[in-house]
Design an enzyme around this catalytic site. Sequence first.
Site: not given
Ligand code: AQP
Length: 324
Positions: A114, A195, A198
């Site tokens: 990042k 993956k 968001k």
């Molecule tokens: N694609 C995914 N498949 C399965 N589990 C997922 N999680 C996230 N993406 C997937 C799980 O959701 C929980 C919350 O995630 P987070 O909000 O802490 O952020 P993250 O893991 O970084 O998920 P995002 O959606 O990709 O967010 P951004 O884009 O903001 O970084 C966690 O338990 C995660 O494992």
Amino acid sequence: MTRRLTGFQPTGHLHLGNLIGAMRPLVGAQERPGTTHSIAMIADLHALTVEHDPTRLRANTLQVAAVLLAAGVDPRRTALIAQSQVPEHTELHYLLECATGYGEAARMIQFKEKSSAGGPVRLSLLTYPVLMGSDILVHDSDQVPVGDDQSQHLELARAIATRFNARYGDTFTVPEGIRPENAARIMDLADPARKMSKSTPSAAGRIGLLDPPETIRRVIARAVTDTAGVVRADPAGQPGVTNLLAILRACSDREPGELSSYGALKREVTDAVEALLAPIRARYAELAADPGHVGRILTEGAARVRPRAAATVRRTRAAIGLLD
Ligand code: AQP
């Protein structure tokens, strides 16, 4: 009783990956009373580590809380909290920073990625894994569900806890990372090598939990497959089809039957996803009509977890040499 902390960043709209990977295991743990005490934490402080809009952050925090409730998080059985409403997270954060090396924080892969993306880098981006350690340790969590991208941060939390205990006396529970049962990793439907996330700029491969049925249908219809023409799980050779099968399995809670074509697979996936999301959308609409109710649930959640968090901070202060 196992203590488990699951975090959600309010950095955008929750998606199908969040539901399958994190929210359903959280709701599932509620069905086994007396075995797991869960905290669902909306990580609003973590969302400050990158450029953000204050109005949107506040709205996202309430929306994430409402979606978690709509998906079945029961605030009587799971403590639902906003990270910033439990100030012990930030108090312990500083104490843990005093037990963490600069090099340890700077070597985190997520920080390197990042911070090298261009643009200003906030100091909090460097120290955020220590705050994550504080989130975990302050609640005496012994289990933390983590995806691959967070496992390095969990290792840091474990290293800090172990070092602190050895240097200043037994203070922290050393947490374990777990991968909940049936918590498949859901990939982006337009790019199955990545993956579902968001914050990916394009929503072409993402299914938001509040998306209307026509969007869900369109995103699945356009999901990347391949030219093999055979419906089978083959992560290396057919990642798109494998991902669709994983979604079908997770959403319908059963092994997919024989499917003769990609069209048939996509129709089944669309029906299964829609059947899972329609009730969540309906419950969300009721909750969104009364944001004060959601806010009160968060305030109550914070009040419930703070006594234990305050006890951890008191223990840490005493161990490290601060006055009462
Ligand atoms: N694609 C995914 N498949 C399965 N589990 C997922 N999680 C996230 N993406 C997937 C799980 O959701 C929980 C919350 O995630 P987070 O909000 O802490 O952020 P993250 O893991 O970084 O998920 P995002 O959606 O990709 O967010 P951004 O884009 O903001 O970084 C966690 O338990 C995660 O494992």
